[in-house]
Write a protein that holds these residues in place. Structure first.
Motif, PDB file in Angstrom:
ATOM      1  N   ALA A  20       0.832  -1.207   0.000  1.00  0.00           N
ATOM      2  CA  ALA A  20       0.000   0.000   0.000  1.00  0.00           C
ATOM      3  C   ALA A  20       0.861   1.249   0.000  1.00  0.00           C
ATOM      4  O   ALA A  20       0.586   2.212  -0.737  1.00  0.00           O
ATOM      5  N   TYR A  21       1.919   1.237   0.800  1.00  0.00           N
ATOM      6  CA  TYR A  21       2.850   2.376   0.808  1.00  0.00           C
ATOM      7  C   TYR A  21       3.466   2.570  -0.573  1.00  0.00           C
ATOM      8  O   TYR A  21       3.590   3.705  -1.068  1.00  0.00           O
ATOM      9  N   SER A  22       3.861   1.458  -1.202  1.00  0.00           N
ATOM     10  CA  SER A  22       4.525   1.562  -2.497  1.00  0.00           C
ATOM     11  C   SER A  22       3.603   2.171  -3.546  1.00  0.00           C
ATOM     12  O   SER A  22       4.054   2.932  -4.419  1.00  0.00           O
ATOM     13  N   GLN A  23       2.309   1.840  -3.466  1.00  0.00           N
ATOM     14  CA  GLN A  23       1.353   2.378  -4.427  1.00  0.00           C
ATOM     15  C   GLN A  23       0.938   3.799  -4.083  1.00  0.00           C
ATOM     16  O   GLN A  23       0.380   4.511  -4.928  1.00  0.00           O
ATOM     17  N   ASP A  24       1.216   4.210  -2.864  1.00  0.00           N
ATOM     18  CA  ASP A  24       0.856   5.549  -2.408  1.00  0.00           C
ATOM     19  C   ASP A  24       2.046   6.507  -2.481  1.00  0.00           C
ATOM     20  O   ASP A  24       1.975   7.628  -1.975  1.00  0.00           O
ATOM     21  N   GLY A  25       3.155   6.041  -3.086  1.00  0.00           N
ATOM     22  CA  GLY A  25       4.319   6.905  -3.266  1.00  0.00           C
ATOM     23  C   GLY A  25       5.236   6.990  -2.063  1.00  0.00           C
ATOM     24  O   GLY A  25       6.192   7.783  -2.078  1.00  0.00           O
ATOM     25  N   ARG A  26       5.012   6.200  -1.036  1.00  0.00           N
ATOM     26  CA  ARG A  26       5.835   6.260   0.179  1.00  0.00           C
ATOM     27  C   ARG A  26       6.862   5.136   0.122  1.00  0.00           C
ATOM     28  O   ARG A  26       6.766   4.128   0.804  1.00  0.00           O
ATOM     29  N   LYS A  27       7.886   5.326  -0.705  1.00  0.00           N
ATOM     30  CA  LYS A  27       8.817   4.247  -1.014  1.00  0.00           C
ATOM     31  C   LYS A  27       9.687   3.855   0.167  1.00  0.00           C
ATOM     32  O   LYS A  27       9.925   2.667   0.407  1.00  0.00           O
TER      33      LYS A  27
END
Length: 386
Positions: free
Chosen positions: A264-271
């Motif tokens: 979810a973080y990866s898809q929300d730009g929070r790499k």
């Protein structure tokens, strides 16, 4: 079956509570025979009929957990005094304790004839039929409750449950929603309604009731997990994140939660946050090839190429069908580290899998690596010349 057992427990508790206060004591008519003299707790003389003595004996046996003797004494009491409401009611409850629901029904019915307006006794008869899975007779008695009060929570909950067992989803929804008029914060009912609307493919109502269930029972991880999963499956990752964060705060050792949150973080730009969660997922045993591939991809995007290559290699050791994805990320990392021949080798491996997602860009990368390799050679020669 666990849901059925839990539902029975709730309904039975409510029924027993009602029976405990129902009955209103003995009626004025006394057919109990001769009197016996005893003293009450204050020392005053008190005369009891033989029926009352049998009833008092039954209470002692009940307190000791001797249900068989209690039943004998209660049957003796009602045989001497047929209108002994409390004895009939307790006889029904005691039969229920020993799982003899057929006998419980007859006792509760006798009590109900003596006090026909008792909702507790009506519910007890309905519950006994419910335990026998005699849905039709259970409906008859629970409908008496909703006829008296259309919003009666016990009647509506049980009628909703029976409708579920019969596969009548629309009727179940109607009854459950009626029960919420009096019990709007019943998280179990709200969760059940969410599940029923999911079966009807009504996403809006499904989410509405699921969110209400979470609000009604904020410490219930099951509803929170359902809501997080629903948002995740709908690709609403930003909305799923806070629920997974709460779940992880409560259950930090469940690797699957870290895995979901990382994605979810990866898809929300929070790499950076995604890397942290994926690492925890892998350390916790959720290291499937897809997780390794995603982590390798994020490392590449964050310019951590060595970590990307190492992670891709670990994912390939797992080997569960994500080879093309993993080899591509490994090749990408090698390319960024200017190991062009090694990168070409990895991209050729990708092409060999004929993967519909990765093989085509891998072919393009092979040509690109040749170009990059030639450019690097020219730069090197130019530096040597200077």
């Amino acid at each position: 079956m666990r849901r059925l057992a839990l539902f029975y427990l709730i309904v039975f508790s409510a029924a027993c509570l009602g029976c405990a206060v129902g009955g209103g004591g003995e009626t004025a008519i006394d057919t109990g025979g001769e009197k016996a003299e005893i003293r009450d707790d204050k020392g005053f003389k008190k005369e009891l009929t033989h029926a009352e003595i049998a009833y008092q004996s039954a209470q002692q046996f009940l307190s000791a957990g001797n249900f068989d003797e209690a039943i004998l004494q209660l049957k003796r009491a009602v045989s001497m005094k047929p209108n002994y409401l409390s004895a009939w009611s307790d006889l029904g409850k005691t039969y229920s304790k020993v799982q003899n629901f057929e006998a419980a029904i007859e006792a509760f019915k006798m009590a109900s004839e003596l006090e026909p307006d008792s909702e507790a006794l009506i519910s007890s008869v309905g519950y006994s039929y419910l335990r026998l899975e005699d849905w039709d007779n259970a409906v008859v008695w629970y409908e008496k409750l909703v006829q008296k009060d259309p919003a009666d929570p016990v009647g509506n909950l049980n009628l909703g449950f029976i409708s579920q067992q019969k596969g009548n989803i629309d009727d179940a929804i109607r009854y459950y929603e009626s029960s919420l008029e009096r019990d709007s914060l019943n998280a179990q009912t709200l969760g059940t309604l969410s599940m029923l609307y999911e079966k009807k493919n009504d996403k809006r109502k499904e989410m509405e009731y699921l969110m209400r269930a979470v609000d009604a029972a904020p410490d219930n991880y099951r509803y929170k997990l359902q809501l997080a999963s629903a948002f995740f499956n709908d690709k609403k990752y930003g909305k799923a994140i806070p629920y997974y964060e709460e779940l992880i705060a409560q259950y930090p050792d469940i690797a699957a939660y870290h895995q979901r949150l990382g994605f979810a973080y990866s898809q929300d730009g929070r790499k950076a946050d995604a890397i942290t969660e994926f690492r925890k997922a892998v350390e916790g045993g959720a290291g499937d090839a897809f997780t390794y591939a995603l982590l390798s991809k994020i490392y590449n995007e964050c310019k951590q190429y060595s970590e990307a290559a190492q992670t891709a290699k670990k994912g390939l050791d797992v080997g569960d069908g994500r080879e093309a994805f993993l080899y591509y990320q490994w090749g990408e990392a090698l390319s960024k580290m200017e190991q062009f021949d090694a990168a070409i080798e990895k991209f050729r491996k990708v092409v060999s899998y004929n993967d519909p997602v990765w093989s085509r860009p891998a072919k393009e990368q092979i040509g690109r690596q040749e170009t990059l390799k030639a450019r690097a050679r020219l730069i090197k020669e130019q530096k040597e010349y200077e």
